[in-house]
Design an enzyme around this catalytic site. Structure first.
Site, PDB file in Angstrom:
ATOM      1  N   CYS A  69      12.055  -5.644   2.632  1.00 18.08           N
ATOM      2  CA  CYS A  69      12.733  -5.460   1.707  1.00 18.08           C
ATOM      3  C   CYS A  69      13.390  -4.565   1.857  1.00 18.08           C
ATOM      4  O   CYS A  69      14.548  -5.263   2.977  1.00 18.08           O
ATOM      5  CB  CYS A  69      11.807  -4.387   1.236  1.00 18.08           C
ATOM      6  N   ARG A 101      10.104  -2.153   7.285  1.00 23.70           N
ATOM      7  CA  ARG A 101       8.706  -1.934   6.508  1.00 23.70           C
ATOM      8  C   ARG A 101       7.654  -2.476   6.919  1.00 23.70           C
ATOM      9  O   ARG A 101       7.066  -3.299   6.046  1.00 23.70           O
ATOM     10  CB  ARG A 101       9.534  -1.864   4.953  1.00 23.70           C
ATOM     11  N   ARG A 123      11.697   0.491 -12.303  1.00 19.89           N
ATOM     12  CA  ARG A 123       9.904  -0.273 -11.501  1.00 19.89           C
ATOM     13  C   ARG A 123      10.143   1.716 -11.567  1.00 19.89           C
ATOM     14  O   ARG A 123       9.011   1.563 -10.754  1.00 19.89           O
ATOM     15  CB  ARG A 123      10.589  -0.240  -9.885  1.00 19.89           C
ATOM     16  N   ASP A 145      13.922   9.425  -1.243  1.00 19.70           N
ATOM     17  CA  ASP A 145      14.075   9.158  -2.261  1.00 19.70           C
ATOM     18  C   ASP A 145      14.721  10.115  -3.764  1.00 19.70           C
ATOM     19  O   ASP A 145      14.895   9.229  -4.136  1.00 19.70           O
ATOM     20  CB  ASP A 145      12.576   9.202  -2.350  1.00 19.70           C
ATOM     21  N   LYS A 183       4.793   7.953  -9.791  1.00 12.97           N
ATOM     22  CA  LYS A 183       4.762   7.031  -9.309  1.00 12.97           C
ATOM     23  C   LYS A 183       3.631   6.287  -8.348  1.00 12.97           C
ATOM     24  O   LYS A 183       2.954   5.879  -7.561  1.00 12.97           O
ATOM     25  CB  LYS A 183       6.222   5.953  -9.517  1.00 12.97           C
ATOM     26  N   ASN A 184       4.413   7.003  -7.162  1.00 11.09           N
ATOM     27  CA  ASN A 184       3.676   6.921  -6.103  1.00 11.09           C
ATOM     28  C   ASN A 184       2.212   7.388  -5.748  1.00 11.09           C
ATOM     29  O   ASN A 184       2.023   6.421  -4.609  1.00 11.09           O
ATOM     30  CB  ASN A 184       4.719   7.030  -4.769  1.00 11.09           C
TER      31      ASN A 184
END
Ligand code: UD1
Length: 429
Positions: free
Chosen positions: A120, A125, A402, A310, A22-23
């Site tokens: 967030c 961030r 997501r 993560d 995803k990233n």
């Protein structure tokens, strides 16, 4: 809102194919803005975040075609011209990484108006490093009413940019902007994450001149135009690490395929240290665990190749049932222990002090209703639930959607008792 219900206690046996990262995918999609020719991305994950960015890119002028043929999931992005260089608050607020369209828009059109992303769930961030890099590349930046107004009417020019600390997003953003700048750019103190090497490989396939990606110094010689290309998205190391931890938690034997074990060396070493079986293959890794109790081990999150932030929440879930006390240190993000109160609802014993959590292993967890708070935190609850007695219901699973494709399907295929309970429409945060 959908929920996921899990009945714990079943060991996992089977294969889990790992999707594209995803990233990486979302930065590669932004790279499509840099050329008027089609960019073909293969091994594309189909996620809420990629759909979301696709919708934003369409508003900027990108035509998107998705297919799922014999060669796997593919997305073609074609932006013959930028029809709008404006990304509104509503679009950027919903997915922070949307902010990364700013650099390509300036590089291609000489101007852009993009909303600041705001804070967030896992901390403030800020985007100061993104903005200072673009400024160093010659963009005139003004901030008004929550928007970045950027101008570079005569184009960007190469610069020497020194990052005070590692930032994945800022390094990627500077790279995306510098490939079309006049002259040479040097990024010093660059992030070394594999997704950066993936972005550099794709940009080079499009005709860019980027060297050193994957090290802390990246050199870019600007070119006047980029072309179309075909590029395969790198495997998702966070998805791979998550299923590795899930297998360790539930027990059994699970083979993760279509991936590269070297991408999660830091995690695999910790799993090995805890007593989990780790068997590497050229295209993946087999994780195995018999009934024996795991040893408590310490982790500290760090930029790549350190232990990824993560995977912190997932590893903490694993440690809740280990023998002894484990210390988990989070050094990348503030406020990234939001999963702790939810894990505690399942019976975990965890105390947090600043950026450090102490996890005292317990004999068993018990199913309960829990709430997902962010992407990685939510999957840690699924992992804990796999070993909890009885049923756990995870609420707000749109966070999971997501970043995890067909999660319940992949776990069910290995024997887990996981089902999705369909709910009403999803919120937009
Ligand atoms: C990316 C990943 C995220 C991962 C993180 C760290 C994506 C979409 N997200 O996030 O999943 O957890 O890398 O591996 O790729 N910072 C500043 N100023 C800036 C930019 C960052 O102070 O301008 C700080 C952040 O608040 C954080 C640290 O730098 O404390 C690292 O953040 P960064 O590496 O930029 O993370 P992201 O790119 O946002």
């Amino acid at each position: 809102m959908d929920q996921i219900a899990i009945i714990g206690g079943t060991a996992l046996h089977g294969n889990i194919p790992i999707g594209g990262a995803k990233n990486s995918a979302i930065k590669l999609m932004a790279a499509g803005l840099l050329t008027d020719e089609p960019l073909i991305l293969t091994n594309m994950p189909r996620l809420r975040d990629t759909r979301f960015l696709g919708a934003l890119l369409q508003r900027l002028g990108t035509r998107i075609t998705e297919s799922d043929g014999a060669s796997g999931p593919q997305t073609v992005l074609h932006t013959p011209e930028i029809t709008s260089a404006y990304a509104s608050y509503d679009l950027v607020r919903q997915m922070r990484a949307s902010f990364n369209v700013l650099g390509p828009l300036i590089a291609r059109t000489g101007h852009a108006k993009v909303s600041l992303p705001g804070g967030c769930a896992i901390g403030a961030r800020p985007v100061d490093l993104h903005l200072s890099s673009l400024h160093a590349l010659g963009a005139h930046i003004d901030l008004h009413e929550g928007y970045v107004y950027a101008q570079a009417p005569r184009g960007l020019k190469g610069a020497r940019i020194k990052f005070p600390f590692s930032s994945v997003g800022a390094t990627e953003h500077a790279m995306l902007a510098a490939v079309l700048a006049r002259g040479d750019t040097e990024l010093i103190g660059a992030a070394c994450e594999p997704e950066l090497s993936d972005l550099a490989a794709c940009l080079n396939a499009m005709g860019a001149k980027v060297s050193g990606a994957g090290t802390s110094t990246i050199r870019i010689t600007g070119v006047t135009r980029l072309t179309g290309a075909t590029h395969a998205v790198i495997p998702d190391r966070i998805e791979m690490g998550t299923y590795a931890v899930a297998a360790a938690m539930a027990g059994g034997v699970v083979r993760l395929t279509n991936t590269r074990p070297d991408l999660i060396d830091a995690l695999l070493h910790k799993l090995d240290e805890a007593g989990v079986g780790v068997d590497r293959h050229p295209d993946g890794v087999t994780i195995s665990r018999n009934g024996a109790r795991l040893k408590a081990v310490e982790i500290e999150t760090d930029p790549y190749p350190g232990f990824p932030t993560d995977l912190q929440a997932q590893f903490m879930a694993l440690m809740t049932l280990a023998d002894g006390e484990s210390v988990v240190r989070e050094t990348i993000f503030e406020n990234r222990f939001m999963h702790v109160p939810e894990l505690s609802r399942l019976g975990a014993e965890i105390t947090v002090s600043g950026g450090e959590a102490r996890v005292c292993g317990v004999d068993r967890l018990e199913g309960a209703q829990v709430m997902a708070t962010d992407l990685r935190a939510s999957v840690s609850l699924v992992i804990a639930a796999l070993a909890a007695r009885g049923e756990t219901v995870v609420n707000r699973v749109y966070h999971l959607d997501r970043g995890f494709e067909r999660l319940e399907e992949k776990l069910s295929a290995c024997g887990a008792q996981v089902r999705r309970i369909k709910g009403s429409a999803e919120p937009d945060d």
